[in-house]
Design a protein around this motif. Structure first.
Motif, short mmCIF file in Angstrom:
data_model
loop_
_atom_site.label_atom_id
_atom_site.label_comp_id
_atom_site.label_asym_id
_atom_site.label_seq_id
_atom_site.Cartn_x
_atom_site.Cartn_y
_atom_site.Cartn_z
N VAL A 91 -0.91 -1.42 6.94
CA VAL A 91 -2.48 -2.10 6.62
C VAL A 91 -2.97 -3.26 7.39
O VAL A 91 -2.13 -4.41 8.25
CB VAL A 91 -1.83 -2.72 5.42
CG1 VAL A 91 -2.41 -3.85 4.86
CG2 VAL A 91 -1.67 -2.15 3.89
N ALA A 117 0.61 -1.38 -0.10
CA ALA A 117 0.04 -0.01 -0.10
C ALA A 117 0.53 1.20 -0.16
O ALA A 117 2.10 1.32 1.03
CB ALA A 117 -0.92 0.23 1.48
N VAL A 149 -6.64 0.04 5.94
CA VAL A 149 -5.55 1.10 5.94
C VAL A 149 -5.78 1.95 6.76
O VAL A 149 -6.96 2.88 6.85
CB VAL A 149 -5.84 1.47 4.94
CG1 VAL A 149 -4.48 2.22 4.81
CG2 VAL A 149 -5.30 -0.14 3.27
#
Length: 291
Positions: free
Chosen positions: A103, A4, A97
């Protein structure tokens, strides 16, 4: 693993995290693998692998029916506005998130399903107008394919069996339109007994689609190379008879499945489920000329 990138006030944060599935946390704590690899097992000695897995279940090392065995590492999808990690050998894991870009795994979700719900596709389709999500599961035993939906509140509705699929075709993905769900009926077929035997198809009385397995595929490729282009007339006649016999058996099995579906108890169905049920019943009645 999920990667991410979060951008806040011009600053980018990159994060990589394993999904904290039951398989991952159990094997991490034990220090060695105990869960089977559902697809990788087809490339090894699957019979030994299955017996070892059965022994581990019986001794209580893990319970795949309660906690699942999936890796949640195939795709990400938004379901009812929430982020999920998916794999087709388990149900989805909810992902979050955090504000600082980390995460986090929230947990395994079955969407308040009123029926048994252990696996689903890793490629669900969402309707942007209604917020509904459509998904399916396929299995090695009939009914081989079931379609279901998850409403915008995140509640799974009962599955609708698809009886037109006559074998356990390996269906990885599908498509959804305003009125249709479209499934590919591929030539890759899951046949558990054939996989266990790992026997060449040339010994079969009737032509068969190739089950999953690299060993089987390699053997078939070698045998195909040895075949001549001339087909004996008697063998061709035998092949035609075998094909006709196999089709007859499949037709009878399909008809029995249709009869069972038409006699299904509808007392506990919702309006949507009743609508889908009676629509399919009408199609079945028209197919056989029933009243």
């Amino acid at each position: 693993m999920i990667h991410a990138v979060t951008i806040v006030a011009g600053q980018a944060t990159f994060c990589s995290r394993f999904v904290q599935t039951n398989k991952y946390t159990t094997e991490r704590d034990l220090g060695y693998p105990v869960y089977p690899n559902m697809f990788g097992a087809f490339t090894s000695e699957i019979t030994a692998s299955l017996f070892l897995t059965a022994a581990r279940i019986l001794t209580g090392q893990f319970d795949p029916f309660v906690n699942g065995i999936g890796t949640a590492n195939t795709s990400l999808a938004l379901i009812a506005g929430k982020l999920f990690a998916l794999v087709e050998t388990d149900v989805p894991y909810k992902i979050r998130v955090t504000e600082d870009g980390d995460v986090a795994t929230v947990g395994r979700r079955q969407f308040d399903s009123a029926e048994g719900f252990q696996i689903m596709t890793a490629h669900p389709k969402s309707d942007p107008d209604t917020g509904e999500t459509f998904a399916f599961r396929y299995f090695a035993a009939p009914p081989f394919l079931k379609l279901f939906r998850i409403d915008s509140d995140g509640r799974k509705h009962n599955s609708v069996p698809i009886f037109s699929l006559k074998s356990s075709s390996f269906i990885h993905d599908f498509a959804v339109t305003k009125i249709f769900a479209v499934f590919p009926d591929t030539q890759i077929v899951i046949e558990p007994l054939e996989i266990l035997r790992d026997s060449p198809s040339s010994s079969d009385a009737a032509p068969r689609m190739r089950p999953m397995g690299q060993k089987r595929a390699k053997r078939q490729a070698k045998q195909k190379a040895k075949m001549t282009s001339t087909v004996n007339e008697d063998k061709w006649k035998h092949l035609q008879e075998a094909m006709t016999k196999q089709m007859s058996v499949q037709e009878v099995q399909l008809k029995l499945q249709h009869i069972e579906f038409c006699r299904q108890d509808t007392s506990g169905m919702s309006e949507d489920e009743l609508y889908n049920h009676f629509k399919l019943v009408a199609e079945i009645n028209a197919k056989y000329g029933w009243k």
